[in-house]
Design a protein around this motif. Structure first.
Motif, PDB file in Angstrom:
ATOM      1  N   THR A 189      17.022  43.674  12.820  1.00 13.14           N
ATOM      2  CA  THR A 189      16.569  44.096  14.128  1.00 13.14           C
ATOM      3  C   THR A 189      17.572  43.745  15.212  1.00 13.14           C
ATOM      4  OG1 THR A 189      15.375  42.027  14.162  1.00 13.14           O
ATOM      5  CG2 THR A 189      14.110  44.002  13.685  1.00 13.14           C
ATOM      6  N   GLY A 190      18.481  42.810  14.923  1.00  8.58           N
ATOM      7  CA  GLY A 190      19.492  42.476  15.917  1.00  8.58           C
ATOM      8  C   GLY A 190      19.175  41.202  16.686  1.00  8.58           C
ATOM      9  N   LYS A 191      17.918  40.799  16.655  1.00 12.25           N
ATOM     10  CA  LYS A 191      17.563  39.554  17.333  1.00 12.25           C
ATOM     11  C   LYS A 191      17.971  38.373  16.462  1.00 12.25           C
ATOM     12  CE  LYS A 191      13.379  40.767  18.386  1.00 12.25           C
ATOM     13  NZ  LYS A 191      11.955  40.601  18.437  1.00 12.25           N
ATOM     14  N   VAL A 192      18.495  37.339  17.065  1.00 10.92           N
ATOM     15  CA  VAL A 192      18.831  36.169  16.276  1.00 10.92           C
ATOM     16  C   VAL A 192      17.809  35.088  16.528  1.00 10.92           C
ATOM     17  CG1 VAL A 192      20.606  34.518  15.724  1.00 10.92           C
ATOM     18  CG2 VAL A 192      21.210  36.705  16.711  1.00 10.92           C
ATOM     19  N   TYR A 193      17.438  34.992  17.768  1.00  9.26           N
ATOM     20  CA  TYR A 193      16.587  33.874  18.111  1.00  9.26           C
ATOM     21  C   TYR A 193      15.235  34.396  18.548  1.00  9.26           C
ATOM     22  CZ  TYR A 193      14.866  29.763  20.413  1.00  9.26           C
ATOM     23  OH  TYR A 193      14.091  28.704  20.779  1.00  9.26           O
ATOM     24  N   ASP A 194      14.259  34.083  17.788  1.00  9.89           N
ATOM     25  CA  ASP A 194      12.911  34.476  18.150  1.00  9.89           C
ATOM     26  C   ASP A 194      12.038  33.250  17.951  1.00  9.89           C
ATOM     27  OD1 ASP A 194      10.255  35.308  18.035  1.00  9.89           O
ATOM     28  OD2 ASP A 194      10.850  37.336  17.499  1.00  9.89           O
ATOM     29  N   ARG A 195      11.512  32.791  19.065  1.00 12.87           N
ATOM     30  CA  ARG A 195      10.801  31.517  19.048  1.00 12.87           C
ATOM     31  C   ARG A 195       9.687  31.448  18.009  1.00 12.87           C
ATOM     32  NH1 ARG A 195      10.606  28.662  24.544  1.00 12.87           N
ATOM     33  NH2 ARG A 195       9.668  26.712  23.851  1.00 12.87           N
ATOM     34  N   THR A 196       8.845  32.484  18.015  1.00  7.87           N
ATOM     35  CA  THR A 196       7.687  32.403  17.117  1.00  7.87           C
ATOM     36  C   THR A 196       8.132  32.409  15.655  1.00  7.87           C
ATOM     37  OG1 THR A 196       7.471  34.777  17.294  1.00  7.87           O
ATOM     38  CG2 THR A 196       6.042  33.474  18.681  1.00  7.87           C
ATOM     39  N   VAL A 197       9.168  33.214  15.374  1.00  9.26           N
ATOM     40  CA  VAL A 197       9.649  33.264  13.992  1.00  9.26           C
ATOM     41  C   VAL A 197      10.193  31.902  13.580  1.00  9.26           C
ATOM     42  CG1 VAL A 197      11.399  34.256  12.482  1.00  9.26           C
ATOM     43  CG2 VAL A 197      10.124  35.736  14.025  1.00  9.26           C
ATOM     44  N   ILE A 198      10.992  31.311  14.444  1.00  9.70           N
ATOM     45  CA  ILE A 198      11.578  30.012  14.112  1.00  9.70           C
ATOM     46  C   ILE A 198      10.479  28.961  13.949  1.00  9.70           C
ATOM     47  CG2 ILE A 198      13.003  28.150  15.045  1.00  9.70           C
ATOM     48  CD1 ILE A 198      14.964  30.207  15.929  1.00  9.70           C
ATOM     49  N   LYS A 199       9.496  29.045  14.815  1.00 10.95           N
ATOM     50  CA  LYS A 199       8.394  28.080  14.737  1.00 10.95           C
ATOM     51  C   LYS A 199       7.683  28.173  13.388  1.00 10.95           C
ATOM     52  CE  LYS A 199       5.699  26.847  18.817  1.00 10.95           C
ATOM     53  NZ  LYS A 199       4.978  27.664  19.816  1.00 10.95           N
ATOM     54  N   LYS A 200       7.407  29.429  12.993  1.00 10.04           N
ATOM     55  CA  LYS A 200       6.704  29.613  11.719  1.00 10.04           C
ATOM     56  C   LYS A 200       7.566  29.146  10.551  1.00 10.04           C
ATOM     57  CE  LYS A 200       3.783  33.468  12.993  1.00 10.04           C
ATOM     58  NZ  LYS A 200       3.822  34.921  13.052  1.00 10.04           N
ATOM     59  N   LEU A 201       8.848  29.472  10.646  1.00  8.93           N
ATOM     60  CA  LEU A 201       9.772  29.069   9.584  1.00  8.93           C
ATOM     61  C   LEU A 201       9.806  27.542   9.494  1.00  8.93           C
ATOM     62  CD1 LEU A 201      11.536  30.496   7.608  1.00  8.93           C
ATOM     63  CD2 LEU A 201      13.411  30.418   9.231  1.00  8.93           C
ATOM     64  N   LEU A 202       9.851  26.917  10.649  1.00 10.35           N
ATOM     65  CA  LEU A 202       9.882  25.449  10.674  1.00 10.35           C
ATOM     66  C   LEU A 202       8.641  24.854  10.028  1.00 10.35           C
ATOM     67  CD1 LEU A 202      11.397  24.326  14.080  1.00 10.35           C
ATOM     68  CD2 LEU A 202      12.180  23.783  11.780  1.00 10.35           C
ATOM     69  N   SER A 203       7.502  25.541  10.224  1.00  9.73           N
ATOM     70  CA  SER A 203       6.272  24.994   9.661  1.00  9.73           C
ATOM     71  C   SER A 203       6.369  24.895   8.141  1.00  9.73           C
ATOM     72  CB  SER A 203       5.069  25.837  10.079  1.00  9.73           C
ATOM     73  OG  SER A 203       5.052  27.027   9.338  1.00  9.73           O
ATOM     74  N   TYR A 204       7.152  25.803   7.546  1.00 10.45           N
ATOM     75  CA  TYR A 204       7.346  25.708   6.094  1.00 10.45           C
ATOM     76  C   TYR A 204       8.266  24.560   5.741  1.00 10.45           C
ATOM     77  CZ  TYR A 204       4.959  30.035   5.117  1.00 10.45           C
ATOM     78  OH  TYR A 204       3.997  30.992   4.974  1.00 10.45           O
ATOM     79  N   ILE A 205       9.318  24.428   6.545  1.00  6.25           N
ATOM     80  CA  ILE A 205      10.308  23.391   6.239  1.00  6.25           C
ATOM     81  C   ILE A 205       9.709  22.012   6.459  1.00  6.25           C
ATOM     82  CG2 ILE A 205      12.588  22.519   6.835  1.00  6.25           C
ATOM     83  CD1 ILE A 205      13.206  25.424   7.791  1.00  6.25           C
ATOM     84  N   LEU A 206       8.853  21.920   7.483  1.00  2.00           N
ATOM     85  CA  LEU A 206       8.284  20.606   7.828  1.00  2.00           C
ATOM     86  C   LEU A 206       7.365  20.055   6.745  1.00  2.00           C
ATOM     87  CD1 LEU A 206       7.731  20.849  11.670  1.00  2.00           C
ATOM     88  CD2 LEU A 206       9.460  19.593  10.390  1.00  2.00           C
ATOM     89  N   ARG A 207       6.991  20.920   5.818  1.00  2.00           N
ATOM     90  CA  ARG A 207       6.191  20.399   4.700  1.00  2.00           C
ATOM     91  C   ARG A 207       7.011  19.423   3.873  1.00  2.00           C
ATOM     92  NH1 ARG A 207       3.562  26.006   2.495  1.00  2.00           N
ATOM     93  NH2 ARG A 207       2.724  26.637   4.496  1.00  2.00           N
ATOM     94  N   TYR A 208       8.334  19.537   4.002  1.00  2.00           N
ATOM     95  CA  TYR A 208       9.217  18.643   3.244  1.00  2.00           C
ATOM     96  C   TYR A 208       9.990  17.763   4.210  1.00  2.00           C
ATOM     97  CZ  TYR A 208       7.679  21.945  -0.146  1.00  2.00           C
ATOM     98  OH  TYR A 208       6.880  22.720  -0.932  1.00  2.00           O
ATOM     99  N   LYS A 209       9.222  17.187   5.139  1.00  2.00           N
ATOM    100  CA  LYS A 209       9.792  16.391   6.213  1.00  2.00           C
ATOM    101  C   LYS A 209      10.722  15.313   5.679  1.00  2.00           C
ATOM    102  CE  LYS A 209       6.362  16.334   9.260  1.00  2.00           C
ATOM    103  NZ  LYS A 209       5.094  15.724   9.592  1.00  2.00           N
ATOM    104  N   GLY A 210      10.204  14.539   4.729  1.00  2.00           N
ATOM    105  CA  GLY A 210      10.976  13.407   4.206  1.00  2.00           C
ATOM    106  C   GLY A 210      12.340  13.846   3.710  1.00  2.00           C
ATOM    107  N   ALA A 211      12.330  14.818   2.811  1.00  2.00           N
ATOM    108  CA  ALA A 211      13.580  15.294   2.224  1.00  2.00           C
ATOM    109  C   ALA A 211      14.476  15.905   3.295  1.00  2.00           C
ATOM    110  CB  ALA A 211      13.289  16.321   1.139  1.00  2.00           C
ATOM    111  N   GLY A 212      13.855  16.574   4.276  1.00  2.00           N
ATOM    112  CA  GLY A 212      14.621  17.203   5.349  1.00  2.00           C
ATOM    113  C   GLY A 212      15.346  16.159   6.182  1.00  2.00           C
ATOM    114  N   VAL A 213      14.615  15.097   6.532  1.00  2.00           N
ATOM    115  CA  VAL A 213      15.217  14.035   7.339  1.00  2.00           C
ATOM    116  C   VAL A 213      16.370  13.405   6.567  1.00  2.00           C
ATOM    117  CG1 VAL A 213      14.817  11.744   8.325  1.00  2.00           C
ATOM    118  CG2 VAL A 213      13.171  13.580   8.705  1.00  2.00           C
TER     119      VAL A 213
END
Ligand SMILES: Nc1ncnc2c1ncn2[C@@H]1O[C@H](COP(=O)(O)OP(=O)(O)O)[C@@H](O)[C@H]1O
Ligand SMILES: [Mg+2]
Length: 598
Positions: free
Chosen positions: A13-37
Motif C-alpha cells: 500500500t505504500g504506507k510504512v508507519y501505521d500506528r494501529t498496525v504496529i500496535k497490533k503487531l506489538l501485541s503479538y511480540i509482547l507475548r514473548y516479553k522476556g525473550a524480547g527483552v
C-alpha cells in the motif's frame, strides 16, 4: 473488476508507519516479553563490544606501539580477541533467540488467522478467492517472519552502532567528529534518492510477481480446458510476456542496488579522505595522536555499513507492514452477527428435536440488493417429506442454504420445531439438519476418512451403515475397500461414487432433518437406482426436503412446493397441483417426457 485490479490489491500500500498496525503487531511480540527483552539487551551489548575495538586499536598504538611497550600491546591484542569472541557468541545467541520469537509469532498469527477464517460466513468465501486467503496465511505471515530474521532487530542494532560511533567520535575528538558529520547530508540525499527508487521498483516487482502467481494459478486450475482448446502456445506466449516484464523490473532493481552500494562507499571514502587531510596535518603538528587518527579511520569504516543496511532493510520493513495490515484486515472481517439473536447458551441435544420446519415470511439476498427468496412461508411436519420444484435459479438451493444457516436471512423467521434457528447454536443446528448437496467436497485421504470425517468408528459400523442403505456395490467396485485412496477433491471418482460417500457421511451423522439437493444428477442409471433406493430409506423416518429432477422421487413426497423467481407460487400434493393446472402442471409434462426417454 478486471484481473489486474484484482491483484493490485495484493500489492504494497505504500504506507510504512501505521500506528494501529504496529500496535497490533506489538501485541503479538509482547507475548514473548522476556525473550524480547533479552534480545534487545544482547543487541545493545554486542554494539557496545563492537564499538570497543577501534578505541582499543588507537590505545594500542598510542600507549603500546609508539611507546615501545610490547607487553601492553599483547595485552590489548588479547582483549580484542576476547571481546570479539564474546561478541560473536552473543550474536549467535541473539540471532537464535530472535528467530525463535519470530517463528512463535508466526505460528500464533497463523493459528489465529486460521481459526478466524473458519468462523467467517460462507458469503465471505463467495467474495474472496481462495488464492488470496491462502496468501494471507502463507506469504504475508512469512513477510512478518522476515521482520525478525532479517529486519527490525538488525536495524535497532544498526541505529545503536551509528549513535555509538558518533558518541565515541565526539569523546575522542569533536573536531574530527564534526568533519565526519559534514558528509552526512550527502548520505541522506543518496539514501533518499535510491531509497524511493528502490521502493517503487520493489513494489513493481511484487506486483509483477502477483500477476505471475495469478496467471499460474489460473492456468494450472484450468489445464483441462487449455489442453482441450489447444491454448498451450498462446498461454505460453502470454506467460513469456509476463515473465519478461518481471525480469526487466528485477534487473532495474539490481541496477539501483549495484549503484547504491558503491555510492555509499564513495561517501565513506570521502570521509576518510577528509579525516586524513585534516588529521594528518594535526598529527604532524602534534595536536593529535596517531592512535586517535587510526581509531577514527576505523570508526568511519564501520559507520557506513549500518547506514547501507538500514536503507536496504527498509523494503523488508515496508513489506512486512503491508502484510501485517492485510492480515489484520482479514482478522477484522466480521461474522455476520448483526441481526443474529445472541446465543441463549442452551445446549441443544439432537434428541430434543422432532424436526418440524417452518418458514415464516422469509426474505433473503446474497448481495444485499436483489432478493432471491421473497416472502417464503411453508411448514413441514416432523417426518414429512417435501419436494422443492422449479426451474434453475428459482431459489431452491437458496432455501436449503438459509435453513442450514450457511447464509443468514434478512427478514422473516425460520423455525425448527418452535425455535427460531438463529437462537440455536450453529453446531447444534447442523447436528439436527444434514445436507446432501450436488457438489460433494472430498478430502485427500482414504475412503474411510472421507466417510467418517475422522470420527472414530469401527470398520464394522461403517460397513454396517453402508450395507443397510444397500450401497455395498459401491464398496465392491473400489479396489481397496475402505482403504481406497481418494485423490484431492475426489478427482478420481464418478458422480455416483461421490454421492455414495456423501450419503454415508450424513447417515453416520444421523440428523433429524435431511436435505437432498439434486443428489442424483449426472449419474449413470445403475448408480442412480442404488442411490435412489438409499435415499428412500434415509428419508423414511426423517423430515426431509428434496430437490430432484426425477418425477419418481417427487411422487414419493408428502407435499410439493413450486418455486419461481424466488417466490413460492404453488404448494400441495401432486394431484392437487395437477388439478390447478399451473407451473407444476407444465413442469410435470416435461418430466413425463424425460422420464419416458430415459
Ligand atoms: N453464492 C451466491 N451469490 C450470489 N448469488 C447467488 C449465489 N448462489 C445463487 N445465487 C443466485 O440466487 C438465485 C437462486 O439460485 P439457487 O437458489 O441456486 O437456484 P436453484 O437451486 O433453484 O437453481 C440465482 O439467481 C442465483 O444466480
Ligand atoms: Mg440448485
Amino acid at each position: 473488476m478486471n484481473k489486474e485490479e484484482f491483484f493490485t490489491e495484493d500489492v504494497l500500500t505504500g504506507k510504512v508507519y501505521d500506528r494501529t498496525v504496529i500496535k497490533k503487531l506489538l501485541s503479538y511480540i509482547l507475548r514473548y516479553k522476556g525473550a524480547g527483552v533479552i534480545s534487545v539487551l544482547m543487541v545493545v551489548a554486542t554494539t557496545a563490544l563492537f564499538l570497543m575495538s577501534p578505541y582499543l586499536f588507537g590505545y594500542a598504538i598510542d600507549h603500546g606501539i609508539t611507546m615501545g611497550n610490547i607487553s601492553l600491546t599483547y595485552k590489548i591484542a588479547l582483549y580484542i580477541l576476547g571481546i570479539q569472541s564474546l561478541r560473536l557468541l552473543l550474536i549467535i545467541l541473539q540471532s537464535y533467540n530472535i528467530q525463535v520469537i519470530g517463528q512463535k509469532v508466526m505460528l500464533d498469527m497463523r493459528m489465529e488467522l486460521f481459526r478466524h477464517v473458519q468462523s467467517l460466513p460462507v458469503s465471505f468465501f463467495d467474495k474472496n478467492p481462495v488464492g488470496r486467503i491462502v496468501t494471507r496465511l502463507t506469504n504475508d505471515i512469512a513477510a512478518i517472519g522476515e521482520l525478525f530474521s532479517a529486519g527490525v532487530i538488525v536495524v535497532i542494532g544498526d541505529i545503536c552502532i551509528i549513535i555509538g560511533i558518533f558518541v565515541a567520535m565526539f569523546m575522542l575528538n569533536w573536531k574530527l567528529a564534526l568533519i565526519t558529520l559534514s558528509v552526512f547530508p550527502i548520505i541522506v540525499i543518496i539514501a533518499l534518492w535510491f531509497g524511493s527508487r528502490m521502493k517503487n521498483s520493489f513494489r513493481e516487482i511484487r506486483r509483477k510477481l502477483a500477476s505471475i502467481n495469478a496467471y499460474l494459478n489460473e492456468n494450472i486450475n484450468g489445464m483441462k480446458v487449455i489442453q482441450l482448446f489447444n491454448r498451450e502456445k498462446k498461454n505460453y506466449e502470454k506467460f513469456d510476456k509476463i515473465n519478461d516484464e518481471y525480469l526487466k523490473e528485477q534487473v532495474k532493481y539490481i541496477r539501483y542496488f549495484a549503484v547504491f552500494q558503491p555510492a555509499i562507499n564513495m561517501v565513506s571514502a570521502l570521509a576518510v579522505g577528509l579525516i586524513l587531510w585534516y588529521g594528518a596535518g594535526k598529527y604532524i603538528h602534534g595536536f593529535l595522536t596517531l592512535g586517535i587518527l587510526v581509531a577514527f579511520l576505523s570508526y568511519i569504516h564501520d559507520l557506513f555499513d549500518p547506514i547501507r543496511d538500514i536503507v536496504e532493510k527498509y523494503n523488508i520493513f515496508q513489506g512486512a507492514m503491508a502484510s501485517a495490515e492485510r492480515i489484520f484486515s482479514l482478522m477484522g472481517e466480521q461474522a455476520e452477527v448483526d441481526y443474529v439473536i445472541p446465543n441463549p447458551g442452551r445446549e441443544v441435544l439432537k434428541g430434543d428435536f422432532h424436526g418440524a420446519i417452518q418458514f415464516e415470511n422469509v426474505w433473503f439476498s446474497y448481495t444485499g440488493n436483489d432478493y432471491v427468496l421473497k416472502d417464503i412461508s411453508f411448514r413441514i411436519e416432523p417426518g414429512q417429506s417435501i419436494a422443492l420444484v422449479g426451474v434453475t435459479g428459482s431459489g431452491k438451493t437458496s432455501i436449503t442454504s438459509v435453513l442450514t444457516r450457511l447464509y443468514e436471512i434478512q427478514k422473516g423467521t425460520i423455525f425448527l420445531d418452535q425455535i427460531d434457528i438463529r437462537k440455536i447454536e450453529k453446531i447444534g443446528l447442523r447436528h439436527v439438519i444434514g445436507l446432501v448437496g450436488q457438489d460433494v467436497f472430498l478430502f485427500a485421504g482414504t475412503l474411510r476418512e472421507n466417510i467418517t470425517l475422522f470420527n472414530p468408528l469401527s470398520d464394522a459400523e461403517v460397513l454396517g451403515i453402508i450395507d443397510s442403505l444397500g450401497l455395498m456395490p459401491f464398496i465392491d467396485r473400489m479396489h481397496r475397500g475402505l482403504d481406497t485412496e481418494i485423490a484431492e477433491r475426489g478427482a478420481n471418482l464418478s458422480a455416483g461414487e461421490r454421492q455414495f460417500i456423501s450419503l454415508s457421511r450424513i447417515i453416520i451423522y444421523d440428523p433429524r432433518v435431511i436435505i437432498l439437493d439434486e443428489a442424483t444428477s449426472n449419474m449413470d442409471p445403475i448408480a442412480e437406482v442404488l442411490i435412489q433406493n438409499a435415499l428412500h430409506k434415509v428419508t423414511m423416518d426423517r423430515t426431509s426436503m428434496i430437490i430432484a429432477h426425477r418425477l419418481s422421487t417427487i411422487l414419493h413426497c408428502d407435499k410439493i412446493i413450486v418455486m419461481n423467481k424466488g417466490e413460492k407460487i404453488e404448494e400441495g400434493s401432486h394431484e392437487e397441483l395437477l388439478r390447478q393446472g399451473g407451473l407444476y402442471n407444465q413442469l410435470y409434462k416435461v418430466y413425463m417426457k424425460e422420464e419416458l426417454l430415459t
